[in-house]
Design a protein around this motif. Sequence first.
Motif, PDB file in Angstrom:
ATOM      1  N   ASP A  77       6.825  30.845  -1.949  1.00  0.00           N
ATOM      2  CA  ASP A  77       8.150  31.374  -2.305  1.00  0.00           C
ATOM      3  C   ASP A  77       9.275  30.778  -1.472  1.00  0.00           C
ATOM      4  N   HIS A  78       9.063  30.664  -0.145  1.00  0.00           N
ATOM      5  CA  HIS A  78      10.149  30.187   0.707  1.00  0.00           C
ATOM      6  C   HIS A  78      10.459  28.716   0.433  1.00  0.00           C
ATOM      7  N   ALA A  84      15.243  25.097  -4.715  1.00  0.00           N
ATOM      8  CA  ALA A  84      16.251  25.482  -5.701  1.00  0.00           C
ATOM      9  C   ALA A  84      17.648  25.574  -5.107  1.00  0.00           C
ATOM     10  N   GLY A  85      17.735  25.732  -3.786  1.00  0.00           N
ATOM     11  CA  GLY A  85      19.040  25.912  -3.162  1.00  0.00           C
ATOM     12  C   GLY A  85      19.511  27.354  -3.208  1.00  0.00           C
ATOM     13  N   HIS A  86      18.559  28.294  -3.130  1.00  0.00           N
ATOM     14  CA  HIS A  86      18.871  29.716  -3.161  1.00  0.00           C
ATOM     15  C   HIS A  86      18.585  30.351  -1.807  1.00  0.00           C
ATOM     16  N   VAL A  90      14.476  34.088  -2.730  1.00  0.00           N
ATOM     17  CA  VAL A  90      13.562  33.665  -3.806  1.00  0.00           C
ATOM     18  C   VAL A  90      13.624  34.620  -4.994  1.00  0.00           C
ATOM     19  N   LYS A  91      14.125  35.834  -4.789  1.00  0.00           N
ATOM     20  CA  LYS A  91      14.261  36.764  -5.905  1.00  0.00           C
ATOM     21  C   LYS A  91      15.191  36.188  -6.971  1.00  0.00           C
ATOM     22  N   THR A  92      16.242  35.503  -6.526  1.00  0.00           N
ATOM     23  CA  THR A  92      17.157  34.857  -7.467  1.00  0.00           C
ATOM     24  C   THR A  92      16.440  33.782  -8.253  1.00  0.00           C
ATOM     25  N   VAL A  96      12.375  31.076 -13.109  1.00  0.00           N
ATOM     26  CA  VAL A  96      10.934  30.989 -13.356  1.00  0.00           C
ATOM     27  C   VAL A  96      10.647  31.713 -14.667  1.00  0.00           C
ATOM     28  N   LYS A  97      10.356  30.924 -15.721  1.00  0.00           N
ATOM     29  CA  LYS A  97      10.223  31.485 -17.063  1.00  0.00           C
ATOM     30  C   LYS A  97       8.915  31.006 -17.697  1.00  0.00           C
ATOM     31  N   PRO A  98       7.806  31.621 -17.356  1.00  0.00           N
ATOM     32  CA  PRO A  98       6.515  31.188 -17.919  1.00  0.00           C
ATOM     33  C   PRO A  98       6.453  31.406 -19.415  1.00  0.00           C
TER      34      PRO A  98
END
Length: 380
Positions: A332-333, A339-341, A344-346, A352-354
């Motif tokens: 996650d980290h 991603a530049g966030h 990780v919740k964002t 993240v769209k499986p």
Amino acid sequence: MVDVGIDPATGKRKQLTRTFDTLKAAKAEYARITNRRHEGTFVSPNKITVNEWLDQWLAKKAEDLEETTIYNYAVTLGRVRGKLGHIRLQELTEDHVETWMTWALREGRVRGGKAGTGLGVTSVEMSLARLKDALNRAVTRRLVAVNVAQEVTIPRKARKAERRTKKVLQPWNVAEVHAFVLAVKDDRLYAPLLLSLMGLRPAEVCGLRWSDIDLNAATLDISNTRTLMGNKTVVEKDTKSMAGERLLPLPALVREALKEFRATQAAEKLAAGEAYSGSGYVIVDELGAALNGRQLRVRAYKIMDENGFRRVRLYDVRASCLTYLANSGVPDHILARWAGHTNVKTTKKWYVKPDVEDLRPAAEAWGGLASLATPFSEKL
């Protein structure tokens, strides 16, 4: 006549004069105003309209926010101004806001589609959010007593109706990404398009300079962006957030593509001579002039159409990358950093769209559960 405080502009005492038919009514109003003034809840009458206050609020916000953000705020509030802007701020009611919301959902569209049709739930919600922010500030400034928009929300029925009719665009899956890579391999903008497939935002791709890339160390320094504002004006600025400023390793495929692209640009510069501008950006045309996000998007769409690919936005390709990394077990980290966030919740909520094939291992795992089950009749 009653004192209502000090005028901050002049430092002089402010007085309010009211006229009543009876002494009893005058005394009651005097007591009400005096009590509210002592409680700090009194709001002095003013003639400021909603439009005038929104202008003041946006001007103040512009001191702290990016130019592109203020532009987006202005566009979002523009949906409100036509119906509510002329109303005095102190006369604005919850009914006014409710009526506007209903109109916007049914027929509020003036651009980006068929005029007179309803705006999307997300668009209306964004306008409501900005209006609430502005009215909250008006409450703090004692321009109004309460935020009349605070409890106005999109009806659940409207949300459900949109979900039933709105087609959700799924990002490209692995096979579609592979097909696109093969299709663009000989394209002049092969390297910039690979950067999009790496999960970079379009503004980050367009803002990259050759000085940000170390081909020997195979690293990419993301610290500059070029954003298209209103589809016309290019705004150059730093990254969207502090987390957006990051150093990424270059995959071997992208590194080789960038080497070839730099060689191509060197040849183009030699051929163009003095006509070459030499802007220093990675994504440029044959004369060295920097390309913007719209030009990159148009080129990508043309390739998709010519090859019969499902059309997706370059920004959605970012979701393809992050979904693949998440499915591949990237921690996650690391995923958030890539991603530049900040959180990780964002990343997981929005990018993240499986798809159904990504869920296939879960189906296989469930099969193991079912195969262990012993029929009840056998137990007997």
